[in-house]
Design a protein around this motif. Structure first.
Motif, PDB file in Angstrom:
ATOM      1  N   ARG A 112       0.817  -1.212   0.000  1.00 55.17           N
ATOM      2  CA  ARG A 112       0.000   0.000   0.000  1.00 55.17           C
ATOM      3  C   ARG A 112       0.853   1.265   0.000  1.00 55.17           C
ATOM      4  N   LEU A 113       2.141   1.119  -0.077  1.00 54.72           N
ATOM      5  CA  LEU A 113       3.046   2.259  -0.098  1.00 54.72           C
ATOM      6  C   LEU A 113       2.915   2.985  -1.435  1.00 54.72           C
ATOM      7  N   THR A 114       2.568   4.275  -1.382  1.00 59.41           N
ATOM      8  CA  THR A 114       2.419   5.038  -2.619  1.00 59.41           C
ATOM      9  C   THR A 114       3.785   5.391  -3.189  1.00 59.41           C
ATOM     10  N   ASP A 115       3.812   5.768  -4.462  1.00 61.21           N
ATOM     11  CA  ASP A 115       5.071   6.148  -5.093  1.00 61.21           C
ATOM     12  C   ASP A 115       5.703   7.358  -4.412  1.00 61.21           C
ATOM     13  N   ASP A 116       4.880   8.322  -4.019  1.00 61.29           N
ATOM     14  CA  ASP A 116       5.418   9.503  -3.329  1.00 61.29           C
ATOM     15  C   ASP A 116       6.058   9.124  -2.000  1.00 61.29           C
ATOM     16  N   ASN A 117       5.369   8.285  -1.237  1.00 57.38           N
ATOM     17  CA  ASN A 117       5.922   7.866   0.050  1.00 57.38           C
ATOM     18  C   ASN A 117       7.176   7.015  -0.139  1.00 57.38           C
ATOM     19  N   LEU A 118       7.185   6.185  -1.182  1.00 55.41           N
ATOM     20  CA  LEU A 118       8.372   5.383  -1.472  1.00 55.41           C
ATOM     21  C   LEU A 118       9.548   6.292  -1.808  1.00 55.41           C
ATOM     22  N   GLU A 119       9.312   7.283  -2.642  1.00 52.00           N
ATOM     23  CA  GLU A 119      10.382   8.209  -3.015  1.00 52.00           C
ATOM     24  C   GLU A 119      10.925   8.938  -1.797  1.00 52.00           C
ATOM     25  N   ASN A 120      10.055   9.409  -0.928  1.00 52.83           N
ATOM     26  CA  ASN A 120      10.495  10.104   0.281  1.00 52.83           C
ATOM     27  C   ASN A 120      11.263   9.174   1.212  1.00 52.83           C
ATOM     28  N   SER A 121      10.786   7.956   1.339  1.00 56.08           N
ATOM     29  CA  SER A 121      11.454   6.975   2.193  1.00 56.08           C
ATOM     30  C   SER A 121      12.850   6.655   1.674  1.00 56.08           C
ATOM     31  N   LEU A 122      12.970   6.456   0.369  1.00 54.27           N
ATOM     32  CA  LEU A 122      14.269   6.144  -0.222  1.00 54.27           C
ATOM     33  C   LEU A 122      15.228   7.335  -0.139  1.00 54.27           C
ATOM     34  N   ARG A 123      14.710   8.520  -0.355  1.00 49.47           N
ATOM     35  CA  ARG A 123      15.545   9.721  -0.256  1.00 49.47           C
ATOM     36  C   ARG A 123      16.115   9.853   1.153  1.00 49.47           C
ATOM     37  N   LEU A 124      15.286   9.586   2.141  1.00 55.18           N
ATOM     38  CA  LEU A 124      15.728   9.667   3.526  1.00 55.18           C
ATOM     39  C   LEU A 124      16.777   8.597   3.830  1.00 55.18           C
ATOM     40  N   CYS A 125      16.579   7.400   3.298  1.00 54.51           N
ATOM     41  CA  CYS A 125      17.510   6.293   3.568  1.00 54.51           C
ATOM     42  C   CYS A 125      18.893   6.529   2.975  1.00 54.51           C
ATOM     43  N   ILE A 126      18.983   7.110   1.789  1.00 59.60           N
ATOM     44  CA  ILE A 126      20.291   7.253   1.149  1.00 59.60           C
ATOM     45  C   ILE A 126      20.919   8.624   1.348  1.00 59.60           C
ATOM     46  N   SER A 127      20.215   9.540   1.989  1.00 58.95           N
ATOM     47  CA  SER A 127      20.733  10.899   2.113  1.00 58.95           C
ATOM     48  C   SER A 127      21.839  11.041   3.149  1.00 58.95           C
ATOM     49  N   GLY A 128      21.853  10.181   4.148  1.00 53.79           N
ATOM     50  CA  GLY A 128      22.840  10.329   5.209  1.00 53.79           C
ATOM     51  C   GLY A 128      22.386  11.302   6.279  1.00 53.79           C
ATOM     52  N   ILE A 129      21.202  11.859   6.139  1.00 54.08           N
ATOM     53  CA  ILE A 129      20.660  12.775   7.134  1.00 54.08           C
ATOM     54  C   ILE A 129      19.923  11.949   8.179  1.00 54.08           C
ATOM     55  N   ASN A 130      20.252  12.177   9.436  1.00 51.89           N
ATOM     56  CA  ASN A 130      19.565  11.473  10.513  1.00 51.89           C
ATOM     57  C   ASN A 130      18.479  12.380  11.073  1.00 51.89           C
ATOM     58  N   PRO A 131      17.211  12.015  10.894  1.00 48.95           N
ATOM     59  CA  PRO A 131      16.133  12.870  11.391  1.00 48.95           C
ATOM     60  C   PRO A 131      16.100  12.863  12.918  1.00 48.95           C
ATOM     61  N   ASN A 132      15.739  13.995  13.474  1.00 45.22           N
ATOM     62  CA  ASN A 132      15.612  14.126  14.924  1.00 45.22           C
ATOM     63  C   ASN A 132      14.169  13.779  15.291  1.00 45.22           C
ATOM     64  N   ILE A 133      13.892  12.481  15.383  1.00 50.63           N
ATOM     65  CA  ILE A 133      12.530  12.007  15.643  1.00 50.63           C
ATOM     66  C   ILE A 133      12.031  12.523  16.988  1.00 50.63           C
ATOM     67  N   ASP A 134      12.871  12.453  18.023  1.00 56.40           N
ATOM     68  CA  ASP A 134      12.449  12.917  19.351  1.00 56.40           C
ATOM     69  C   ASP A 134      12.073  14.401  19.322  1.00 56.40           C
ATOM     70  N   GLY A 135      12.859  15.204  18.629  1.00 54.26           N
ATOM     71  CA  GLY A 135      12.565  16.631  18.528  1.00 54.26           C
ATOM     72  C   GLY A 135      11.268  16.896  17.783  1.00 54.26           C
ATOM     73  N   LEU A 136      11.040  16.159  16.698  1.00 55.25           N
ATOM     74  CA  LEU A 136       9.804  16.331  15.932  1.00 55.25           C
ATOM     75  C   LEU A 136       8.589  15.923  16.751  1.00 55.25           C
ATOM     76  N   VAL A 137       8.692  14.813  17.485  1.00 59.31           N
ATOM     77  CA  VAL A 137       7.582  14.338  18.317  1.00 59.31           C
ATOM     78  C   VAL A 137       7.287  15.357  19.422  1.00 59.31           C
ATOM     79  N   SER A 138       8.331  15.898  20.037  1.00 58.40           N
ATOM     80  CA  SER A 138       8.111  16.872  21.116  1.00 58.40           C
ATOM     81  C   SER A 138       7.464  18.150  20.578  1.00 58.40           C
ATOM     82  N   GLN A 139       7.783  18.545  19.339  1.00 56.68           N
ATOM     83  CA  GLN A 139       7.138  19.719  18.737  1.00 56.68           C
ATOM     84  C   GLN A 139       5.655  19.464  18.533  1.00 56.68           C
ATOM     85  N   ILE A 140       5.310  18.296  18.089  1.00 57.47           N
ATOM     86  CA  ILE A 140       3.905  17.967  17.837  1.00 57.47           C
ATOM     87  C   ILE A 140       3.136  17.937  19.161  1.00 57.47           C
TER      88      ILE A 140
END
Length: 146
Positions: A112-140
């Motif tokens: 059920r993964l859409t092409d847009d979500n797949l593209e975003n997921s792959l971009r995140l995986c190969i970019s080398g950027i580590n998202p700050n999940i804890d910071g994003l969750v605390s903002q929400i």
């Protein structure tokens, strides 16, 4: 089904064809200038006549030698040659890594993964950027609902 030795030969057969390029890259101070491609011969000759470069070649790592001592202004062709050779390995690795990620992300378990979500997921995986999940969750969590 191919045997392991046949698989190895198929995958790495191109390296045998590039043996001279690897030799030139690994030993520019000793490589036979006459055997080198014509556009590199003059620059190789300059390296081999320069005692300072020859001593630096012996003292530093190979990639550091090309980065620090083979300047773009004085050795443009050799620098370009070295860059292409070194980049080939990194880009091959990235491609293989990318296709492995596609295989995992587009598996039967994630149909059920859409092409847009797949593209975003792959971009995140190969970019080398580590998202700050804890910071994003605390903002929400800090947002006030109306």
């Amino acid at each position: 089904m191919l045997k392991n030795s046949e698989q190895f030969s198929n995958r790495f057969g191109d390296f045998k064809n590039m043996e001279d390029c690897f030799s030139l890259f690994a030993t520019p101070t000793k490589y036979n200038v006459q055997s080198a491609p014509i556009h590199l011969q003059m620059e190789l000759n300059e390296i081999q006549e320069n005692s300072l470069l020859k001593s630096k070649f012996e003292d530093v790592e190979l990639c550091d030698f090309y980065k620090k001592y083979i300047e773009e202004e004085n050795f443009p062709q050799l620098r370009k040659f070295a860059r292409r050779l070194v980049c080939a390995f990194g880009s091959t690795y990235k491609c293989l890594q990318f296709f492995s990620l596609i295989k995992v992300n587009k598996s039967t378990h994630r149909t059920r993964l859409t092409d847009d979500n797949l593209e975003n997921s792959l971009r995140l995986c190969i970019s080398g950027i580590n998202p700050n999940i804890d910071g994003l969750v605390s903002q929400i969590r800090a947002q006030v609902s109306h």
